[in-house]
Scaffold this motif. Structure first.
Motif, PDB file in Angstrom:
ATOM      1  N   ALA A 169       0.822  -1.208   0.000  1.00 45.80           N
ATOM      2  CA  ALA A 169       0.000   0.000   0.000  1.00 45.80           C
ATOM      3  C   ALA A 169       0.858   1.260   0.000  1.00 45.80           C
ATOM      4  CB  ALA A 169      -0.928   0.004   1.209  1.00 45.80           C
ATOM      5  N   ARG A 170       2.037   1.184   0.557  1.00 42.62           N
ATOM      6  CA  ARG A 170       2.933   2.347   0.604  1.00 42.62           C
ATOM      7  C   ARG A 170       3.345   2.782  -0.798  1.00 42.62           C
ATOM      8  NH1 ARG A 170       6.008   4.027   4.902  1.00 42.62           N
ATOM      9  NH2 ARG A 170       5.417   2.113   5.955  1.00 42.62           N
ATOM     10  N   THR A 171       3.502   1.830  -1.709  1.00 44.69           N
ATOM     11  CA  THR A 171       3.962   2.176  -3.056  1.00 44.69           C
ATOM     12  C   THR A 171       2.848   2.764  -3.920  1.00 44.69           C
ATOM     13  OG1 THR A 171       3.544  -0.040  -3.942  1.00 44.69           O
ATOM     14  CG2 THR A 171       5.729   0.377  -2.992  1.00 44.69           C
ATOM     15  N   MET A 172       1.598   2.463  -3.610  1.00 47.81           N
ATOM     16  CA  MET A 172       0.486   2.946  -4.436  1.00 47.81           C
ATOM     17  C   MET A 172       0.393   4.475  -4.469  1.00 47.81           C
ATOM     18  SD  MET A 172      -2.569   0.232  -3.687  1.00 47.81           S
ATOM     19  CE  MET A 172      -3.650   1.044  -4.857  1.00 47.81           C
ATOM     20  N   PRO A 173       0.330   5.160  -3.323  1.00 48.32           N
ATOM     21  CA  PRO A 173       0.253   6.622  -3.377  1.00 48.32           C
ATOM     22  C   PRO A 173       1.521   7.244  -3.955  1.00 48.32           C
ATOM     23  CG  PRO A 173      -0.230   5.821  -1.168  1.00 48.32           C
ATOM     24  CD  PRO A 173       0.208   4.661  -1.968  1.00 48.32           C
ATOM     25  N   GLN A 174       2.664   6.637  -3.670  1.00 42.01           N
ATOM     26  CA  GLN A 174       3.905   7.172  -4.230  1.00 42.01           C
ATOM     27  C   GLN A 174       3.862   7.137  -5.755  1.00 42.01           C
ATOM     28  OE1 GLN A 174       6.616   4.576  -2.122  1.00 42.01           O
ATOM     29  NE2 GLN A 174       7.042   6.137  -0.580  1.00 42.01           N
ATOM     30  N   ALA A 175       3.396   6.035  -6.327  1.00 45.38           N
ATOM     31  CA  ALA A 175       3.296   5.920  -7.777  1.00 45.38           C
ATOM     32  C   ALA A 175       2.286   6.913  -8.336  1.00 45.38           C
ATOM     33  CB  ALA A 175       2.916   4.492  -8.164  1.00 45.38           C
ATOM     34  N   ALA A 176       1.150   7.076  -7.663  1.00 46.94           N
ATOM     35  CA  ALA A 176       0.130   8.012  -8.135  1.00 46.94           C
ATOM     36  C   ALA A 176       0.640   9.451  -8.077  1.00 46.94           C
ATOM     37  CB  ALA A 176      -1.144   7.861  -7.309  1.00 46.94           C
ATOM     38  N   LEU A 177       1.366   9.789  -7.033  1.00 44.81           N
ATOM     39  CA  LEU A 177       1.943  11.131  -6.929  1.00 44.81           C
ATOM     40  C   LEU A 177       2.950  11.379  -8.046  1.00 44.81           C
ATOM     41  CD1 LEU A 177       2.337  11.300  -3.068  1.00 44.81           C
ATOM     42  CD2 LEU A 177       0.957  12.868  -4.451  1.00 44.81           C
ATOM     43  N   LEU A 234      -7.660   5.660  -6.317  1.00 46.25           N
ATOM     44  CA  LEU A 234      -6.591   6.532  -5.834  1.00 46.25           C
ATOM     45  C   LEU A 234      -6.305   7.637  -6.851  1.00 46.25           C
ATOM     46  CD1 LEU A 234      -4.322   7.373  -3.950  1.00 46.25           C
ATOM     47  CD2 LEU A 234      -2.944   5.508  -4.879  1.00 46.25           C
ATOM     48  N   ARG A 235      -6.169   7.277  -8.105  1.00 48.59           N
ATOM     49  CA  ARG A 235      -5.900   8.289  -9.141  1.00 48.59           C
ATOM     50  C   ARG A 235      -7.031   9.305  -9.223  1.00 48.59           C
ATOM     51  NH1 ARG A 235      -4.048   3.712 -11.853  1.00 48.59           N
ATOM     52  NH2 ARG A 235      -5.984   3.559 -13.051  1.00 48.59           N
ATOM     53  N   ASP A 236      -8.283   8.834  -9.164  1.00 47.12           N
ATOM     54  CA  ASP A 236      -9.432   9.750  -9.235  1.00 47.12           C
ATOM     55  C   ASP A 236      -9.472  10.690  -8.029  1.00 47.12           C
ATOM     56  OD1 ASP A 236     -10.122   8.541 -11.613  1.00 47.12           O
ATOM     57  OD2 ASP A 236     -11.911   7.547 -10.826  1.00 47.12           O
ATOM     58  N   ALA A 237      -9.200  10.169  -6.850  1.00 53.30           N
ATOM     59  CA  ALA A 237      -9.212  11.011  -5.642  1.00 53.30           C
ATOM     60  C   ALA A 237      -8.095  12.051  -5.705  1.00 53.30           C
ATOM     61  CB  ALA A 237      -9.064  10.138  -4.385  1.00 53.30           C
TER      62      ALA A 237
END
Length: 109
Positions: free
Chosen positions: A20-28, A98-101
């Motif tokens: 889960a830590r990598t998901m927001p990092q990738a989206a950012l 995540l991308r939409d938010a």
């Protein structure tokens, strides 16, 4: 444009927090933002879960709002179950959510 506040809340009893830590990092990164600005908070006690409105691990918040509304789930130290857009259950939110938010937060800044 101000960068949104992105937080990952996690509980050590749930094994999916590492991924889960990598998901927001990738989206950012995909949005052209600095992924090192993401905040992480380990939720350790039931009291902290209640204080944070933490309904399970992992949780991703953008500007204080969970990217997937937790409905009426009570705060707890537990693993969270998400339902992806294609209907499959899983331990992580759908990357599209995540991308939409994140996109919505950027348009409001």
């Amino acid at each position: 444009m101000a960068a949104p506040r992105v937080e990952l809340l996690w509980w050590s009893g749930c094994p999916s927090h590492g991924k889960a830590r990598t998901m927001p990092q990738a989206a950012l990164t995909e949005a052209g933002l600095d992924p090192t600005g993401m905040e992480t908070l380990q939720v350790v006690t039931e009291e902290e879960a209640a204080q944070e409105g933490f309904v399970g691990s992992p949780a991703i918040r953008i500007n204080g709002t969970d990217i997937v509304a937790p409905d009426d789930q009570p705060p707890a130290l537990t693993c969270r179950l998400y339902v992806r857009r294609d209907g499959r259950p899983g331990p992580l939110p759908d990357p599209a959510d995540l991308r939409d938010a994140l996109a919505a937060a950027l348009t409001r800044s």
